[in-house]
Design an enzyme around this catalytic site. Structure first.
Site, PDB file in Angstrom:
ATOM      1  N   SER A  20     -23.277 -32.662  34.228  1.00 43.22           N
ATOM      2  CA  SER A  20     -22.058 -33.413  34.839  1.00 43.22           C
ATOM      3  C   SER A  20     -21.120 -32.758  35.554  1.00 43.22           C
ATOM      4  O   SER A  20     -21.170 -31.457  35.696  1.00 43.22           O
ATOM      5  CB  SER A  20     -20.928 -33.527  33.219  1.00 43.22           C
ATOM      6  OG  SER A  20     -19.813 -33.856  33.788  1.00 43.22           O
ATOM      7  N   TYR A  24     -18.237 -30.259  24.793  1.00 43.58           N
ATOM      8  CA  TYR A  24     -18.993 -31.068  25.819  1.00 43.58           C
ATOM      9  C   TYR A  24     -19.293 -30.269  27.049  1.00 43.58           C
ATOM     10  O   TYR A  24     -20.312 -30.086  27.731  1.00 43.58           O
ATOM     11  CB  TYR A  24     -18.216 -32.287  26.596  1.00 43.58           C
ATOM     12  CG  TYR A  24     -18.731 -33.362  27.384  1.00 43.58           C
ATOM     13  CD1 TYR A  24     -19.739 -34.137  26.905  1.00 43.58           C
ATOM     14  CD2 TYR A  24     -18.508 -33.096  28.649  1.00 43.58           C
ATOM     15  CE1 TYR A  24     -20.250 -34.971  27.959  1.00 43.58           C
ATOM     16  CE2 TYR A  24     -19.034 -33.961  29.844  1.00 43.58           C
ATOM     17  CZ  TYR A  24     -20.030 -34.856  29.272  1.00 43.58           C
ATOM     18  OH  TYR A  24     -20.640 -35.969  29.877  1.00 43.58           O
TER      19      TYR A  24
HETATM   20  P1  NAD Z   1     -23.373 -44.031  27.030  1.00 41.53           P
HETATM   21  O1  NAD Z   1     -22.588 -43.631  25.891  1.00 41.53           O
HETATM   22  O2  NAD Z   1     -23.143 -45.262  27.673  1.00 41.53           O
HETATM   23  O3  NAD Z   1     -24.812 -43.783  26.434  1.00 41.53           O
HETATM   24  C1  NAD Z   1     -25.236 -42.681  25.935  1.00 41.53           C
HETATM   25  C2  NAD Z   1     -26.616 -43.127  25.365  1.00 41.53           C
HETATM   26  O4  NAD Z   1     -26.931 -42.146  24.561  1.00 41.53           O
HETATM   27  C3  NAD Z   1     -26.658 -44.401  24.657  1.00 41.53           C
HETATM   28  O5  NAD Z   1     -28.027 -45.015  24.625  1.00 41.53           O
HETATM   29  C4  NAD Z   1     -26.658 -43.794  23.127  1.00 41.53           C
HETATM   30  O6  NAD Z   1     -27.251 -44.648  22.314  1.00 41.53           O
HETATM   31  C5  NAD Z   1     -27.568 -42.536  23.373  1.00 41.53           C
HETATM   32  N1  NAD Z   1     -27.245 -41.646  22.237  1.00 41.53           N
HETATM   33  C6  NAD Z   1     -26.116 -41.089  21.836  1.00 41.53           C
HETATM   34  N2  NAD Z   1     -26.479 -40.425  20.555  1.00 41.53           N
HETATM   35  C7  NAD Z   1     -27.790 -40.296  20.515  1.00 41.53           C
HETATM   36  C8  NAD Z   1     -28.501 -39.555  19.495  1.00 41.53           C
HETATM   37  N3  NAD Z   1     -28.183 -38.681  18.824  1.00 41.53           N
HETATM   38  N4  NAD Z   1     -29.906 -39.817  19.931  1.00 41.53           N
HETATM   39  C9  NAD Z   1     -30.461 -40.572  20.770  1.00 41.53           C
HETATM   40  N5  NAD Z   1     -29.501 -41.240  21.689  1.00 41.53           N
HETATM   41  C10 NAD Z   1     -28.350 -41.089  21.621  1.00 41.53           C
HETATM   42  O7  NAD Z   1     -22.908 -42.837  27.768  1.00 41.53           O
HETATM   43  P2  NAD Z   1     -23.333 -42.530  29.533  1.00 41.53           P
HETATM   44  O8  NAD Z   1     -21.839 -42.385  30.162  1.00 41.53           O
HETATM   45  O9  NAD Z   1     -24.412 -43.440  30.171  1.00 41.53           O
HETATM   46  O10 NAD Z   1     -23.723 -40.974  29.446  1.00 41.53           O
HETATM   47  C11 NAD Z   1     -25.192 -40.618  29.526  1.00 41.53           C
HETATM   48  C12 NAD Z   1     -25.331 -39.291  30.182  1.00 41.53           C
HETATM   49  O11 NAD Z   1     -24.395 -39.040  31.377  1.00 41.53           O
HETATM   50  C13 NAD Z   1     -24.375 -38.253  28.887  1.00 41.53           C
HETATM   51  O12 NAD Z   1     -25.191 -37.022  28.968  1.00 41.53           O
HETATM   52  C14 NAD Z   1     -23.055 -37.972  29.520  1.00 41.53           C
HETATM   53  O13 NAD Z   1     -22.671 -36.712  29.275  1.00 41.53           O
HETATM   54  C15 NAD Z   1     -23.414 -37.867  31.017  1.00 41.53           C
HETATM   55  N6  NAD Z   1     -22.545 -38.170  32.014  1.00 41.53           N
HETATM   56  C16 NAD Z   1     -21.849 -39.173  31.894  1.00 41.53           C
HETATM   57  C17 NAD Z   1     -20.686 -39.417  32.749  1.00 41.53           C
HETATM   58  C18 NAD Z   1     -19.991 -40.424  32.696  1.00 41.53           C
HETATM   59  O14 NAD Z   1     -18.892 -40.531  33.184  1.00 41.53           O
HETATM   60  N7  NAD Z   1     -20.090 -41.747  32.093  1.00 41.53           N
HETATM   61  C19 NAD Z   1     -20.288 -38.333  33.685  1.00 41.53           C
HETATM   62  C20 NAD Z   1     -20.922 -37.182  33.605  1.00 41.53           C
HETATM   63  C21 NAD Z   1     -22.110 -37.120  32.561  1.00 41.53           C
END
Ligand code: NAD
Length: 257
Positions: free
Chosen positions: A139, A152
């Site tokens: 991130s 986080y």
């Molecule tokens: P999201 O909540 O849409 O998706 C997260 C996914 O992880 C979902 O499919 C959920 O079911 C799964 N998940 C959660 N807990 C789990 C577990 N215990 N076991 C297996 N799967 C699990 O989130 P997102 O925004 O798509 O985030 C995805 C990644 O990107 C994360 O690592 C997040 O930190 C990173 N990220 C997101 C952003 C953002 O702005 N959305 C920015 C930087 C980094």
């Protein structure tokens, strides 16, 4: 880009960025393994949909990334792992003095320790075929900090350290290990943070989006899941064979400030 014959395992890919990466990998010809901790008809239907749209093999495998044994079982059940995307992640927003210990442990387990387990299980398969790509979804918060997200941000910084270390351990084996550092992407994870941030900052929803989230994103636009998917496909390509142990920011200029 042709990833035909490769298998990509994407953790946490039932929604958001992980699902976007899975679609991008499938469009590039890779067979994909979707994952989350649930086991619903909708989870399996997503795999069927990707398979019929892209003409690749797509499977859904349930595994809870907060449990190291299940992380390793996911790789074993998939059987083949050429491209590993450590994407599963959760967030919790609270001041450090009030941060619940169980939430700290859960955030560290899913956002950092899961990648240790999946990498340890996947590397023997990659070494066996003499080729591999590991892409860790860190991130902008793996490179910078913001208040109220101590677990986080600690996990995402740690994931970059893990990325660099494993890159050195695999540098002679045609295996690359990199981290993508997205800025804000409007996914369910970000939607869930808005009410907590409204409370912490005493702001309206629109103000949290404009003054907190996109305040640090100079483009003033959310990053899209397709942009993250495209970056992952590039890192999996032969053009990226000498890119290893590094981070790629996809953050609208956030970390340039
Ligand atoms: P999201 O909540 O849409 O998706 C997260 C996914 O992880 C979902 O499919 C959920 O079911 C799964 N998940 C959660 N807990 C789990 C577990 N215990 N076991 C297996 N799967 C699990 O989130 P997102 O925004 O798509 O985030 C995805 C990644 O990107 C994360 O690592 C997040 O930190 C990173 N990220 C997101 C952003 C953002 O702005 N959305 C920015 C930087 C980094």
């Amino acid at each position: 880009m042709n990833l035909g014959g490769k298998t990509a395992i994407i953790t946490g890919s039932s929604s958001g960025i992980g699902l976007g990466i899975a679609r991008a990998m499938a469009n590039a010809g890779a067979n994909v393994v979707l994952n989350s901790f649930t086991d619903t008809d909708a989870d399996h239907a997503l795999a069927d949909e990707i398979s019929s749209v892209s003409g690749v093999q797509a499977r859904y495998i349930k595994a809870d990334m907060s449990d190291g044994t299940q992380c390793r079982e996911l790789i074993a059940l998939a059987g083949q792992c050429d491209i590993l995307i450590n994407n599963a992640g959760i967030q919790h927003v609270a001041a450090v003095e009030e941060f619940p210990v169980e939430k700290w442990n859960e955030v560290l387990a899913i956002n950092l320790t899961a990648a240790f387990h999946t990498i340890a299980a996947a590397l023997p398969l990659m070494r066996g075929t003499g080729w591999g790509r590991i892409i860790n979804i860190s991130s902008a918060h793996g490179l910078t900090a913001s208040p109220f997200k101590s677990a986080y941000i600690a996990a995402k910084h740690g994931l970059i350290g893990l990325t660099k270390t494993v890159a050195l351990e695999t540098a002679r084996n045609a295996i690359t290990v990199n981290a993508i550092c997205p800025g804000y992407v409007l996914t369910p994870l970000v939607e869930k943070q808005i009410p907590d941030s409204m409370k912490e900052y005493a702001m309206s929803r629109d103000d949290v989006i404009e003054k907190v989230m996109l305040a640090r994103q100079p483009s003033k636009e959310f990053v899209t899941v397709d942009e993250i998917g495209g970056t992952a496909v590039f890192l999996a390509s032969e053009a990226a064979a000498q890119i290893t142990g590094t981070t790629i920011s996809v953050d609208g200029g956030w970390t340039a400030i």
